[in-house]
Design an enzyme around this catalytic site. Structure first.
Site, PDB file in Angstrom:
ATOM      1  N   LYS A 147       0.834  -1.214   0.000  1.00  0.00           N
ATOM      2  CA  LYS A 147       0.000   0.000   0.000  1.00  0.00           C
ATOM      3  C   LYS A 147       0.868   1.263   0.000  1.00  0.00           C
ATOM      4  O   LYS A 147       0.604   2.198  -0.761  1.00  0.00           O
ATOM      5  CB  LYS A 147      -0.929  -0.024   1.224  1.00  0.00           C
ATOM      6  CG  LYS A 147      -1.883   1.150   1.317  1.00  0.00           C
ATOM      7  CD  LYS A 147      -3.137   0.798   2.066  1.00  0.00           C
ATOM      8  CE  LYS A 147      -2.949   0.614   3.553  1.00  0.00           C
ATOM      9  NZ  LYS A 147      -2.841   1.887   4.290  1.00  0.00           N
ATOM     10  N   ARG A 161       2.780   5.974  -3.318  1.00  0.00           N
ATOM     11  CA  ARG A 161       3.937   6.765  -3.773  1.00  0.00           C
ATOM     12  C   ARG A 161       4.124   6.678  -5.276  1.00  0.00           C
ATOM     13  O   ARG A 161       4.497   7.668  -5.927  1.00  0.00           O
ATOM     14  CB  ARG A 161       5.195   6.306  -3.025  1.00  0.00           C
ATOM     15  CG  ARG A 161       5.203   6.749  -1.555  1.00  0.00           C
ATOM     16  CD  ARG A 161       6.161   5.906  -0.749  1.00  0.00           C
ATOM     17  NE  ARG A 161       6.373   6.413   0.614  1.00  0.00           N
ATOM     18  CZ  ARG A 161       5.544   6.206   1.643  1.00  0.00           C
ATOM     19  NH1 ARG A 161       4.408   5.545   1.467  1.00  0.00           N
ATOM     20  NH2 ARG A 161       5.831   6.679   2.850  1.00  0.00           N
ATOM     21  N   ARG A 183      -8.407  12.130  12.339  1.00  0.00           N
ATOM     22  CA  ARG A 183      -6.964  11.949  12.508  1.00  0.00           C
ATOM     23  C   ARG A 183      -6.204  13.280  12.445  1.00  0.00           C
ATOM     24  O   ARG A 183      -6.591  14.192  11.714  1.00  0.00           O
ATOM     25  CB  ARG A 183      -6.449  10.955  11.460  1.00  0.00           C
ATOM     26  CG  ARG A 183      -7.138   9.615  11.646  1.00  0.00           C
ATOM     27  CD  ARG A 183      -6.680   8.586  10.648  1.00  0.00           C
ATOM     28  NE  ARG A 183      -5.272   8.267  10.806  1.00  0.00           N
ATOM     29  CZ  ARG A 183      -4.624   7.440   9.983  1.00  0.00           C
ATOM     30  NH1 ARG A 183      -5.257   6.891   8.963  1.00  0.00           N
ATOM     31  NH2 ARG A 183      -3.360   7.179  10.186  1.00  0.00           N
ATOM     32  N   SER A 211       7.631   9.195  11.800  1.00  0.00           N
ATOM     33  CA  SER A 211       6.504   9.088  10.869  1.00  0.00           C
ATOM     34  C   SER A 211       6.982   9.259   9.435  1.00  0.00           C
ATOM     35  O   SER A 211       7.449  10.326   9.041  1.00  0.00           O
ATOM     36  CB  SER A 211       5.446  10.148  11.190  1.00  0.00           C
ATOM     37  OG  SER A 211       4.537  10.235  10.109  1.00  0.00           O
ATOM     38  N   GLN A 221       5.026   9.291   6.954  1.00  0.00           N
ATOM     39  CA  GLN A 221       4.087  10.173   6.253  1.00  0.00           C
ATOM     40  C   GLN A 221       4.528  11.630   6.377  1.00  0.00           C
ATOM     41  O   GLN A 221       4.513  12.382   5.397  1.00  0.00           O
ATOM     42  CB  GLN A 221       2.674   9.988   6.810  1.00  0.00           C
ATOM     43  CG  GLN A 221       2.107   8.604   6.509  1.00  0.00           C
ATOM     44  CD  GLN A 221       0.742   8.385   7.099  1.00  0.00           C
ATOM     45  OE1 GLN A 221       0.195   9.258   7.773  1.00  0.00           O
ATOM     46  NE2 GLN A 221       0.165   7.224   6.854  1.00  0.00           N
ATOM     47  N   ASP A 240       1.938  -0.887  12.029  1.00  0.00           N
ATOM     48  CA  ASP A 240       0.618  -1.356  11.582  1.00  0.00           C
ATOM     49  C   ASP A 240       0.366  -2.817  11.957  1.00  0.00           C
ATOM     50  O   ASP A 240      -0.725  -3.339  11.723  1.00  0.00           O
ATOM     51  CB  ASP A 240       0.490  -1.210  10.059  1.00  0.00           C
ATOM     52  CG  ASP A 240       0.473   0.252   9.624  1.00  0.00           C
ATOM     53  OD1 ASP A 240       0.130   1.116  10.458  1.00  0.00           O
ATOM     54  OD2 ASP A 240       0.806   0.530   8.463  1.00  0.00           O
ATOM     55  N   LYS A 273      -4.250   5.975  14.532  1.00  0.00           N
ATOM     56  CA  LYS A 273      -4.334   5.341  13.214  1.00  0.00           C
ATOM     57  C   LYS A 273      -5.794   5.374  12.748  1.00  0.00           C
ATOM     58  O   LYS A 273      -6.560   6.228  13.184  1.00  0.00           O
ATOM     59  CB  LYS A 273      -3.762   3.921  13.290  1.00  0.00           C
ATOM     60  CG  LYS A 273      -2.276   3.891  13.616  1.00  0.00           C
ATOM     61  CD  LYS A 273      -1.453   4.478  12.493  1.00  0.00           C
ATOM     62  CE  LYS A 273       0.035   4.498  12.805  1.00  0.00           C
ATOM     63  NZ  LYS A 273       0.815   5.210  11.801  1.00  0.00           N
ATOM     64  N   ARG A 329      -7.661  -3.197   9.775  1.00  0.00           N
ATOM     65  CA  ARG A 329      -6.739  -4.109  10.462  1.00  0.00           C
ATOM     66  C   ARG A 329      -7.336  -4.669  11.757  1.00  0.00           C
ATOM     67  O   ARG A 329      -6.991  -5.768  12.174  1.00  0.00           O
ATOM     68  CB  ARG A 329      -5.396  -3.422  10.735  1.00  0.00           C
ATOM     69  CG  ARG A 329      -4.671  -3.049   9.443  1.00  0.00           C
ATOM     70  CD  ARG A 329      -3.206  -2.740   9.643  1.00  0.00           C
ATOM     71  NE  ARG A 329      -2.724  -1.855   8.597  1.00  0.00           N
ATOM     72  CZ  ARG A 329      -2.375  -2.242   7.364  1.00  0.00           C
ATOM     73  NH1 ARG A 329      -2.438  -3.510   7.037  1.00  0.00           N
ATOM     74  NH2 ARG A 329      -1.963  -1.368   6.473  1.00  0.00           N
TER      75      ARG A 329
HETATM   76  C1  S3P Z   1       2.835   4.825   6.154  1.00  0.00           C
HETATM   77  C2  S3P Z   1       3.408   5.197   7.339  1.00  0.00           C
HETATM   78  C3  S3P Z   1       2.880   4.817   8.666  1.00  0.00           C
HETATM   79  C4  S3P Z   1       1.878   3.681   8.571  1.00  0.00           C
HETATM   80  C5  S3P Z   1       0.921   3.863   7.438  1.00  0.00           C
HETATM   81  C6  S3P Z   1       1.664   3.948   6.122  1.00  0.00           C
HETATM   82  C7  S3P Z   1       3.430   5.288   4.893  1.00  0.00           C
HETATM   83  O1  S3P Z   1       2.246   5.945   9.221  1.00  0.00           O
HETATM   84  O2  S3P Z   1       1.177   3.525   9.770  1.00  0.00           O
HETATM   85  O3  S3P Z   1      -0.001   2.796   7.374  1.00  0.00           O
HETATM   86  O4  S3P Z   1       3.095   4.738   3.825  1.00  0.00           O
HETATM   87  O5  S3P Z   1       4.262   6.207   4.937  1.00  0.00           O
HETATM   88  P1  S3P Z   1       3.080   7.076  10.025  1.00  0.00           P
HETATM   89  O6  S3P Z   1       4.050   7.650   9.078  1.00  0.00           O
HETATM   90  O7  S3P Z   1       2.090   8.103  10.458  1.00  0.00           O
HETATM   91  O8  S3P Z   1       3.705   6.363  11.174  1.00  0.00           O
END
Ligand code: S3P
Length: 438
Positions: free
Chosen positions: A26, A31, A125, A170, A172, A322, A349, A395
């Site tokens: 995913k 990306r 969130r 993180s 993200q 996750d 999450k 999940r």
């Molecule tokens: C992800 C980063 C994680 C993860 C999410 C996917 C990503 O989150 O929990 O399911 O693809 O960069 P965080 O970056 O907030 O920890």
């Protein structure tokens, strides 16, 4: 018209065996679409995850001006225009935290205005972790309802580079800043005291960007100069270890089971769960290790195992954030306590995953002690026989269904349609392995 059931039930008692293939990752799927849209030229993606989250990102990059086509199952073509254009309408990211946060980063570098929204879960969130550094770079944000929450309107363009030190590991947040930094004046640096998944850095390099990664032991420092353009390149998406975890968990806890999942990505920043299972005594083997799409992948085989509880090192959290729900489900079958700490991030999450796993496991007769930033599961008898409220979290649903395959009585979950956000073929795959899920 087919209607989806309101609940889904997993029943114990069937033997479980077979060989299946992991769905596309995913994180990498989001990306590939976003970088493909920012680049100039044609990016062909093989093995894209066709889940609801990624579909929302595909629609979003189309709205930002890319041409997106599905050529065959898992095979997609993105034609990028070398940047994002002004979208005509609102960008609906559905359930996807990764989608919205990375798209905001990418959009911030362009002189456009875009309103982002999501479903009820995504609206709960926190978004400031991304909007605050992007605002420091020069992007502007307006909150429509409540600060820190979607919906919000972003106005991008005219950014300056930023030096940012992460407080939580993180990927993200890191990715949003790096994507904005591509179109900022000057240098952008993200320092991570603890390493988070590095898919954005790897993929930026594959798209021809110069990204410098300095390894600093526990963490690293990523540097990128602004004003770089991306060149389209084909992407082969490896299998998602976070999804493979579910059939593999069933292999470990169902008596007599043997399950092989092929094509699982083995990036060390994603394999904390497998490491933990091995420490618990799991019969888990990797074969056919190979390189695919810039990542190491392998085939994993899990056999029914006598598991023992462990203390999971908190510094492993980022590499399995996750996976704690499914770890907790397997820990219910282990001898003794499994202690999971330093995982406060789990509470923000798709749901509060500590609270929901504790409630669901307790409803199934498992002893769980909840803490502010973690929980402890004591393994033993797993009665099952409960209907678990998933609060729309894929999940949470899959973890309890796997638990139900090895519990004394069946386990039912609500909102099963949300499983399609990350793993649309989950039920079919589990049935192929022999599981009674329906
Ligand atoms: C992800 C980063 C994680 C993860 C999410 C996917 C990503 O989150 O929990 O399911 O693809 O960069 P965080 O970056 O907030 O920890």
């Amino acid at each position: 018209m087919a209607t989806s059931p309101d609940t889904l039930t997993a029943r114990p008692g069937r033997p479980l065996s077979g060989v299946v293939t992991a769905p596309g990752d995913k994180s990498i799927s989001h990306r590939a679409l976003i970088l493909g849209a920012m680049a100039t030229g044609v990016t062909e993606i093989e093995g894209l995850l066709e889940g609801d989250d990624v579909a929302a990102t595909a629609r979003a990059v189309e709205a930002f001006g890319a041409d997106v086509r599905r050529l065959a199952p898992g095979r997609w073509r993105v034609t990028g225009r070398g940047g994002f254009r002004q979208p005509a309408g609102m960008i609906d990211c559905g359930n996807a935290g990764t989608g919205v946060r990375l798209l905001m980063g990418a959009a911030a570098g362009h002189s456009i205005t875009a309103t982002f929204d999501g479903d009820a879960s995504l609206r709960k969130r926190p978004m400031k972790r991304v909007t605050a550094p992007l605002a420091e770079m020069g992007a502007r944000f307006e909150w429509a309802a409540e600060e820190d929450r979607l919906p919000l309107t972003l106005t991008g363009g005219g950014l300056s580079g930023l030096t940012f030190t992460q407080t939580v590991a993180s990927a993200q947040v890191k990715s949003a800043i790096l994507l904005a930094g591509l179109n900022a004046a000057g240098r952008t640096v993200v320092a991570e005291p603890e390493k988070s998944r590095d898919h954005t850095e790897r993929m930026l390099a594959a798209f021809g960007a110069h990204v410098q990664v300095n390894d600093q032991g526990a963490g690293w420092r990523i540097t990128l100069e602004g004003g770089q353009t991306l060149t389209a390149t084909d992407v082969s998406v490896p299998g998602d270890p976070s999804s493979a975890a579910f059939p593999l968990a069933a292999g470990l806890i169902v008596p007599g089971a043997e399950v092989t999942v092929r094509n699982v990505m083995l990036n060390p920043l994603r394999t904390g769960l497998f490491e933990t299972w091995l420490e618990m005594g799991a019969d888990l083997m990797v074969s056919n290790r190979r390189a695919a799409g810039g990542e190491e992948v392998g085939d994993l085989t899990a056999r029914h195992s006598a598991l023992t509880g462990v203390v999971v090192p908190p510094d492993r959290a980022a590499s399995m954030i996750d996976e704690y729900p499914i770890l907790a489900a397997t820990a219910a079958f282990a001898r003794g306590e499994t202690v999971m700490r330093g995982i406060g991030e789990m509470r923000v999450k798709e749901s509060d995953r500590i609270a929901l796993m504790a409630a669901g496991l307790q409803a199934c007769g498992v002893r769980v002690v909840e803490e502010p930033e973690g929980f402890t599961v004591t393994g033993g008898r797993v009665a099952g026989g409960a209907t678990v409220a998933t609060h729309g979290d894929h999940r949470i649903a899959m973890s309890h269904l796997i638990l139900g395959l090895a519990a004394e009585r069946a386990v039912t979950v609500d909102e099963p349609e949300m499983i399609a956000t990350s793993f649309p073929g989950f039920v079919q795959m589990m049935r192929e392995l022999g599981a009674d899920v329906g």
